[in-house]
Design a protein around this motif. Structure first.
Motif, PDB file in Angstrom:
ATOM      1  N   GLU A 472       0.859  -1.181   0.000  1.00 34.77           N
ATOM      2  CA  GLU A 472       0.000   0.000   0.000  1.00 34.77           C
ATOM      3  C   GLU A 472       0.897   1.233   0.000  1.00 34.77           C
ATOM      4  OE1 GLU A 472      -3.999   0.391   2.140  1.00 34.77           O
ATOM      5  OE2 GLU A 472      -2.652   1.525   3.466  1.00 34.77           O
ATOM      6  N   ILE A 473       0.670   2.144  -0.937  1.00 33.52           N
ATOM      7  CA  ILE A 473       1.505   3.335  -1.073  1.00 33.52           C
ATOM      8  C   ILE A 473       1.191   4.317   0.056  1.00 33.52           C
ATOM      9  CG2 ILE A 473       2.203   5.224  -2.586  1.00 33.52           C
ATOM     10  CD1 ILE A 473       2.883   2.430  -3.662  1.00 33.52           C
ATOM     11  N   ASN A 474       2.241   4.754   0.781  1.00 34.33           N
ATOM     12  CA  ASN A 474       2.059   5.748   1.832  1.00 34.33           C
ATOM     13  C   ASN A 474       3.192   6.761   1.786  1.00 34.33           C
ATOM     14  OD1 ASN A 474       4.315   4.684   3.344  1.00 34.33           O
ATOM     15  ND2 ASN A 474       2.967   3.071   4.113  1.00 34.33           N
ATOM     16  N   SER A 475       3.128   7.749   2.661  1.00 39.29           N
ATOM     17  CA  SER A 475       4.128   8.822   2.638  1.00 39.29           C
ATOM     18  C   SER A 475       5.312   8.534   3.543  1.00 39.29           C
ATOM     19  CB  SER A 475       3.490  10.160   3.037  1.00 39.29           C
ATOM     20  OG  SER A 475       3.022  10.126   4.377  1.00 39.29           O
ATOM     21  N   GLY A 476       5.297   7.379   4.220  1.00 40.31           N
ATOM     22  CA  GLY A 476       6.414   7.003   5.084  1.00 40.31           C
ATOM     23  C   GLY A 476       6.096   7.206   6.545  1.00 40.31           C
TER      24      GLY A 476
END
Length: 632
Positions: A472-476
């Motif tokens: 899942e793509i996240n901002s870190g």
């Protein structure tokens, strides 16, 4: 410019795990030679942070590193200038306009907050955050302008880490600021949730979570993340808290409930921390999010003073604490002192299809010693982990704070960056290929058109031999900054995998089968193929005439009865030759006869084919060709 390619296969013996110093610190060799300057402040001693992105759109990854009592650093990837097989970095922070913090810098993250196609930069400072708008699209120069005040993000509290995500799926990234209590003055210590208004500004909507509640007001937060923990299609919020004295600082899980029907325009969240088993009380400083057992549900790890914690998602909206049975606690360090860990991250170090777990460590005070050894745990595939810190070379003692992951040299093996307080940073290059590893990989980057441009919240699955991995793509979410937003899948020895994607708006797409050992860029709603013949409302012949790139040119449009200009369509233009969305200034100019515009110099002498894609009421256009005149 480095290109991702097949890595060299050397030798591999019976599937054996590589243990011989897999990671080598190359920070000094590649130019990341920051001496972290410590400012005279009260504790806890926080910073530095790091963030990775291709901010200048030249095809390789750059890194921002915050300092403390001195200038921040923006290291631009120069390619392999020393011919040692690794890219080299040059500090360009001053020229880019991001070197001088308003106060003491703590964390950084690259995000495209305005959806214009370039990576903007958000830096949290103790005394005033900074939002820098990237001018690459506007001017063709990858420099930054401080737009904090006009955006409404000038919060002056001590924000440790920020989480960016589109919780209401309106196409714009919202942001949660996790703040730690200021000392000696605890004012302005409450966390803040900002909602993006869609015009480059933000509004404080913290009351949508809770209005003045202790869970936010105490100001003991370290690591927030937006994640879809319950697989219901929207982003929930989990915040890891510190625990000091008698403050009620259990971690908090807010479940996204959707729009508030009683109050139109507002959003509902429910605190389900206790019901979900996520209300852990610890001195939490970092957070890792990932699916450790490939069951399609996201699990959570967090650092601590004392035992680290691992929460396993039970697929029913609850978590089980498996820290002890998983073997990742590390309550004490070899010299007998208590373990103190900070930044936390999951990544697949050996491309075996299982997410491993890494904690950076470091004492809070200088005495008796500020250094501790970091901790790395290899995933065994049965909900247990093995401590391989020393054998893989990730146990180097320092005063660790931030950790971020990136494949900075494009060889298909994930590398690790450690930000250390008062010590130089470490960039650990993953030498698995040179040591004989043959496990394959796939990497994906995603780009939203209907959804937020960074496509944060997008889910990708890669399936090999009956095993499906989720990213899942996240901002870190880790302490102090952002990983490179690349969905990395280890494929063991497989030479291909089937991949699918689910975008934040719920649209699902089977991307098909991909050959291993490559990076693929996926654009939402991109359709390649033959032009649409004479679509009503479509774009017809477009020509660019006039002067040199970098100066004004005249855009003219051929007309045909029944056509309308793309300027009247709430849509986007896609560069179908390169699977990229076209620059904003050209999108805005196209279709308006006689409009003066500027062609960035990087388009000089190029011929590109574009197609307008349906958004709202408009439909797919004919393919059009732009020929940009070369400079004389």
């Amino acid at each position: 410019m480095k290109q991702l390619a097949l890595y060299l296969v050397l030798s591999f013996v019976g599937g054996a795990v590589l243990l011989a110093q897999t990671f080598q610190n190359v920070a000094g060799d590649v130019g990341l030679q920051l001496d972290h300057t410590v400012a005279g402040i009260c504790g806890p001693p926080l910073s530095p942070g790091s963030a990775w992105a291709d901010y200048d759109a030249d095809g390789d990854v750059d890194v921002m590193v915050t300092n403390h009592g001195a200038s921040n650093r923006l290291y631009q990837n120069q390619g392999d200038t020393t011919l040692d097989g690794l890219p080299d970095f040059l500090d360009v922070a001053l020229a880019a306009g991001v070197d001088a913090p308003t106060e003491i810098s703590i964390s950084a993250v690259f995000i495209d907050y305005d959806n214009d196609g370039d990576q903007d930069l958000f830096v949290t400072n103790w005394g005033g955050n900074q939002l820098f708008e990237n001018q690459l699209i506007e001017s063709g120069s990858a420099t930054f302008t401080d737009v904090t005040a006009t955006a409404g993000l000038a919060d002056t509290g001590r924000a440790i880490t920020t989480a960016w995500g589109d919780f209401d799926n309106d196409g714009f990234l919202d942001v949660y600021l996790a703040k730690h209590r200021e000392c000696p003055d605890p004012e302005n210590s409450a966390d803040v949730l900002f909602h993006a208004n869609g015009d480059g500004t933000f509004t404080d909507v913290t009351s949508w979570l809770c209005d003045g509640c202790d869970e936010i007001g105490f100001g003991l937060s370290f690591a927030p993340s937006w994640l879809d923990y319950d697989n219901d299609g929207d982003l929930d919020l989990y915040v890891v808290h510190d625990a000091i004295m008698a403050f009620n600082s259990e971690n908090r899980l807010w479940q996204n409930q959707g729009p508030d029907l009683q109050n139109p325009g507002q959003w509902l969240f429910e605190d389900v921390s206790a019901a979900a088993g996520a209300d852990i009380r610890l001195n939490g400083m970092g957070q890792g999010v990932g699916d450790i057992d490939n069951d399609g549900f996201l699990d959570l790890a967090m650092s601590n003073i004392g035992s680290n914690v691992l929460l396993h998602n039970q697929q029913d909206g609850t978590f089980a604490d498996i820290s002890a049975s998983a073997g990742i606690e590390r309550t004490s360090v070899p010299d007998g002192g208590i373990s103190i860990t900070w930044g936390t991250v999951f990544f697949d170090y050996d491309n075996d299809g299982r997410l491993d777990l890494y904690f950076v460590a470091g004492n809070i005070q200088d005495n008796p010693t500020p250094i501790q050894k970091n901790a790395f745990f290899r995933n065994n595939g049965d909900l247990t982990f093995t401590d391989l810190s020393a054998s893989v070379g990730l146990d180097s003692p320092s005063r660790g704070r931030n950790v971020s992951t990136v494949d900075f040299d494009g060889d298909g093996w994930v590398d690790v960056f450690d930000g250390n307080f008062g010590y130089p940073p470490a960039l650990y290059h993953n030498d698995s290929a040179a040591l004989g590893a043959t496990n394959s990989y796939l990497q994906f980057t995603v780009e939203g058109t209907v959804d937020n441009r960074d496509a944060i919240g997008t889910r990708l699955w890669a399936s090999v031999a009956g095993v499906t991995q989720l990213r899942e793509i996240n901002s870190g979410p880790s302490h102090g900054g952002g990983d490179s937003r690349v969905a990395h899948f280890g494929l063991r020895g497989a030479n291909r995998a089937n991949v699918s994607v689910k975008w934040p708006n719920g649209a699902e797409q089977d991307l098909g089968e991909f050959t291993a050992n490559q990076r693929v860029h996926v654009v939402q709603n991109l359709v390649l193929g033959a032009p649409s013949p004479g679509v009503a409302g479509g774009l017809n012949d477009l020509q660019i005439t006039g002067s040199d790139p970098g100066r004004e040119v005249v855009l003219t449009m051929g007309t045909r009865p029944g056509t309308k200009t793309i300027g009247q369509c709430p849509g986007v233009l896609l560069d179908i030759e390169n699977a990229r969305r076209v620059d904003k200034e050209l999108s805005d100019a196209i279709g308006v006869a006689g409009l003066q515009s500027t062609v960035p110099g990087r388009f000089a002498g190029r011929t590109l084919r574009f197609q307008a894609w349906e958004i709202g009421t408009c439909r797919v256009s004919n393919v059009v060709t732009f020929t940009f005149p070369a400079a004389p």
